[in-house]
Scaffold this motif. Structure first.
Motif, PDB file in Angstrom:
ATOM      1  N   GLY A 124       0.782  -1.228   0.000  1.00 61.00           N
ATOM      2  CA  GLY A 124       0.000   0.000   0.000  1.00 61.00           C
ATOM      3  C   GLY A 124       0.814   1.278   0.000  1.00 61.00           C
ATOM      4  N   SER A 125       2.123   1.169   0.235  1.00 62.67           N
ATOM      5  CA  SER A 125       2.970   2.367   0.267  1.00 62.67           C
ATOM      6  C   SER A 125       4.422   1.953   0.098  1.00 62.67           C
ATOM      7  CB  SER A 125       2.796   3.121   1.596  1.00 62.67           C
ATOM      8  OG  SER A 125       3.243   2.325   2.683  1.00 62.67           O
ATOM      9  N   GLY A 126       5.290   2.938  -0.038  1.00 57.68           N
ATOM     10  CA  GLY A 126       6.727   2.708  -0.025  1.00 57.68           C
ATOM     11  C   GLY A 126       7.229   1.737  -1.071  1.00 57.68           C
ATOM     12  N   ILE A 127       8.122   0.846  -0.651  1.00 62.50           N
ATOM     13  CA  ILE A 127       8.748  -0.093  -1.567  1.00 62.50           C
ATOM     14  C   ILE A 127       7.714  -1.010  -2.204  1.00 62.50           C
ATOM     15  CG2 ILE A 127      10.323  -2.065  -1.696  1.00 62.50           C
ATOM     16  CD1 ILE A 127      12.009  -0.634   0.482  1.00 62.50           C
ATOM     17  N   GLY A 128       6.752  -1.506  -1.418  1.00 63.58           N
ATOM     18  CA  GLY A 128       5.740  -2.402  -1.971  1.00 63.58           C
ATOM     19  C   GLY A 128       4.930  -1.752  -3.067  1.00 63.58           C
ATOM     20  N   ARG A 129       4.570  -0.500  -2.871  1.00 62.33           N
ATOM     21  CA  ARG A 129       3.829   0.235  -3.895  1.00 62.33           C
ATOM     22  C   ARG A 129       4.663   0.384  -5.168  1.00 62.33           C
ATOM     23  NH1 ARG A 129       3.911   5.961  -4.747  1.00 62.33           N
ATOM     24  NH2 ARG A 129       2.117   6.700  -5.990  1.00 62.33           N
ATOM     25  N   ALA A 130       5.939   0.758  -5.014  1.00 59.74           N
ATOM     26  CA  ALA A 130       6.804   0.947  -6.182  1.00 59.74           C
ATOM     27  C   ALA A 130       7.012  -0.354  -6.934  1.00 59.74           C
ATOM     28  CB  ALA A 130       8.149   1.530  -5.746  1.00 59.74           C
ATOM     29  N   VAL A 131       7.176  -1.460  -6.205  1.00 62.05           N
ATOM     30  CA  VAL A 131       7.342  -2.764  -6.850  1.00 62.05           C
ATOM     31  C   VAL A 131       6.073  -3.145  -7.606  1.00 62.05           C
ATOM     32  CG1 VAL A 131       7.602  -5.239  -6.418  1.00 62.05           C
ATOM     33  CG2 VAL A 131       9.095  -3.604  -5.249  1.00 62.05           C
ATOM     34  N   SER A 132       4.924  -2.948  -6.973  1.00 66.27           N
ATOM     35  CA  SER A 132       3.655  -3.289  -7.625  1.00 66.27           C
ATOM     36  C   SER A 132       3.468  -2.498  -8.912  1.00 66.27           C
ATOM     37  CB  SER A 132       2.491  -3.010  -6.670  1.00 66.27           C
ATOM     38  OG  SER A 132       2.577  -3.818  -5.516  1.00 66.27           O
ATOM     39  N   GLN A 133       3.740  -1.207  -8.875  1.00 69.27           N
ATOM     40  CA  GLN A 133       3.585  -0.372 -10.063  1.00 69.27           C
ATOM     41  C   GLN A 133       4.548  -0.792 -11.170  1.00 69.27           C
ATOM     42  OE1 GLN A 133       4.181   3.437  -8.142  1.00 69.27           O
ATOM     43  NE2 GLN A 133       1.990   3.901  -8.213  1.00 69.27           N
ATOM     44  N   ALA A 184      -5.375   1.990   1.267  1.00 69.30           N
ATOM     45  CA  ALA A 184      -4.085   2.169   0.595  1.00 69.30           C
ATOM     46  C   ALA A 184      -3.927   1.159  -0.539  1.00 69.30           C
ATOM     47  CB  ALA A 184      -2.949   2.020   1.602  1.00 69.30           C
ATOM     48  N   ALA A 185      -4.333  -0.080  -0.297  1.00 69.54           N
ATOM     49  CA  ALA A 185      -4.239  -1.100  -1.345  1.00 69.54           C
ATOM     50  C   ALA A 185      -5.124  -0.737  -2.531  1.00 69.54           C
ATOM     51  CB  ALA A 185      -4.633  -2.469  -0.786  1.00 69.54           C
ATOM     52  N   ASP A 186      -6.341  -0.290  -2.250  1.00 71.45           N
ATOM     53  CA  ASP A 186      -7.248   0.102  -3.330  1.00 71.45           C
ATOM     54  C   ASP A 186      -6.678   1.269  -4.135  1.00 71.45           C
ATOM     55  OD1 ASP A 186      -9.126  -1.825  -2.673  1.00 71.45           O
ATOM     56  OD2 ASP A 186     -10.329  -0.477  -1.436  1.00 71.45           O
ATOM     57  N   ALA A 187      -6.015   2.198  -3.453  1.00 72.63           N
ATOM     58  CA  ALA A 187      -5.438   3.347  -4.144  1.00 72.63           C
ATOM     59  C   ALA A 187      -4.336   2.920  -5.108  1.00 72.63           C
ATOM     60  CB  ALA A 187      -4.892   4.356  -3.129  1.00 72.63           C
ATOM     61  N   VAL A 188      -3.504   1.956  -4.689  1.00 71.88           N
ATOM     62  CA  VAL A 188      -2.445   1.469  -5.579  1.00 71.88           C
ATOM     63  C   VAL A 188      -3.048   0.752  -6.782  1.00 71.88           C
ATOM     64  CG1 VAL A 188      -0.464  -0.085  -5.760  1.00 71.88           C
ATOM     65  CG2 VAL A 188      -0.761   1.324  -3.716  1.00 71.88           C
ATOM     66  N   ALA A 198       6.467 -13.555  -6.068  1.00 75.31           N
ATOM     67  CA  ALA A 198       6.061 -13.048  -4.757  1.00 75.31           C
ATOM     68  C   ALA A 198       7.137 -12.133  -4.197  1.00 75.31           C
ATOM     69  CB  ALA A 198       5.796 -14.193  -3.789  1.00 75.31           C
ATOM     70  N   VAL A 199       6.691 -11.051  -3.603  1.00 72.43           N
ATOM     71  CA  VAL A 199       7.586 -10.124  -2.911  1.00 72.43           C
ATOM     72  C   VAL A 199       7.046  -9.958  -1.498  1.00 72.43           C
ATOM     73  CG1 VAL A 199       8.628  -7.825  -2.876  1.00 72.43           C
ATOM     74  CG2 VAL A 199       8.138  -8.951  -5.073  1.00 72.43           C
ATOM     75  N   ALA A 235      12.266   4.396  -3.259  1.00 70.22           N
ATOM     76  CA  ALA A 235      11.559   3.127  -3.417  1.00 70.22           C
ATOM     77  C   ALA A 235      11.710   2.586  -4.835  1.00 70.22           C
ATOM     78  CB  ALA A 235      10.082   3.306  -3.073  1.00 70.22           C
ATOM     79  N   GLU A 236      11.763   3.472  -5.803  1.00 69.69           N
ATOM     80  CA  GLU A 236      11.904   3.051  -7.204  1.00 69.69           C
ATOM     81  C   GLU A 236      13.260   2.397  -7.454  1.00 69.69           C
ATOM     82  OE1 GLU A 236       8.605   5.594  -6.693  1.00 69.69           O
ATOM     83  OE2 GLU A 236      10.704   5.996  -6.184  1.00 69.69           O
TER      84      GLU A 236
END
Length: 256
Positions: free
Chosen positions: A25-34, A52-56, A97-98, A224-225
């Motif tokens: 939902g934020s930070g490194i996880g968000r950047a990896v997902s994107q 946060a998850a829905d926003a990503v 998986a991350v 994060a990127e």
């Protein structure tokens, strides 16, 4: 006025993959997902914060990618099993998986750390990674193989006197990842750990930035990127002979 056309993925190098990212939902996880979605993967955005998850997911789909969200308490083995089931039921399989969910936790010398603080950090920063891979590996075997990246830390490689539970948990992630790599290499599953230095994320937003920057010879904090770029390499076929390794993304923090 015609509807706005969605942007296509930058490339389709992950177009045959389904990825699950925890703490996304934020930070490194968000950047990896994107980044995964931009390269064609279907991404399950898992986070304890549903908004946060829905926003990503909204960001990914607006850019032309494929993603779905699931609320997950990573300290609950059943919740991580459900996240894997969601990936398979919604997107057809799981191949990447991350395991990224984590917290900083209490600081101080070992004798000053409250036992409940220790337990909380170990539960989320170490046990949750085991719960994750425990659920993910059978699905990957069923899919014919896969790749796992566990997010550790520079403190999974070196010690810090006042970050006792965090250091212990992140060293545990390093060892767990090696064991997984050795145990499943012949079955087509790779596992590697990534060890970020101090990264500009919500996790350190209240920390003294100048003090942290001074620990990195490169003279700044990471993004994060930048971490996501290394994660994607390890997940990709370009890293097909890389398993059981530890990759620092730390501006030379661990070099001195």
């Amino acid at each position: 006025m015609p509807p706005r056309r969605k942007r296509a993925p930058v490339n389709d190098s992950f177009s045959q993959h389904v990825a699950l990212v925890t703490g996304a939902g934020s930070g490194i996880g968000r950047a990896v997902s994107q980044a995964l979605a931009a390269r064609g993967a279907a991404v399950v955005v898992s986070d304890i914060n549903g908004e946060a998850a829905d926003a990503v997911v909204a960001e990914i789909t607006a850019a032309g990618g494929t993603a779905s969200a699931i609320v997950t308490d990573a300290t609950d083995p059943a919740a991580l099993t459900a996240a894997v089931a969601h990936a398979v039921d919604t997107h057809g399989k799981l191949t990447l998986a991350v395991n990224n969910a984590g917290i900083g936790g209490p600081t101080g010398l070992a004798a000053d750390i409250p036992v409940e603080g220790w337990q909380r950090v170990i539960d989320l920063n170490l046990s949750a990674v085991f719960y994750g891979v425990h659920a993910q590996i059978p699905a990957m075997l069923a899919a014919g193989g896969g790749s796992i990246v566990n997010i550790s830390s520079i403190l999974g490689l070196v010690g810090e006197a006042t970050a006792v539970p965090y250091t212990a948990a992140k060293h545990g992630v390093t060892g767990l990842t090696k064991a997984i790599a050795a145990g499943y290499a012949a079955q087509g599953i790779r596992a590697n750990s990534v060890h970020p230095g101090y990264i500009e994320t919500p996790l350190i937003e209240k920390a003294p930035k100048d003090f942290l920057i001074a620990k990195h010879p490169i003279g700044r904090l990471g993004t994060a990127e930048e971490v996501a770029a290394v994660v994607l390499f390890l997940l990709s076929d370009e890293a097909s002979f890389v398993t059981g390794s530890q990759y620092g993304v730390d501006g030379a923090y661990t070099a001195i």
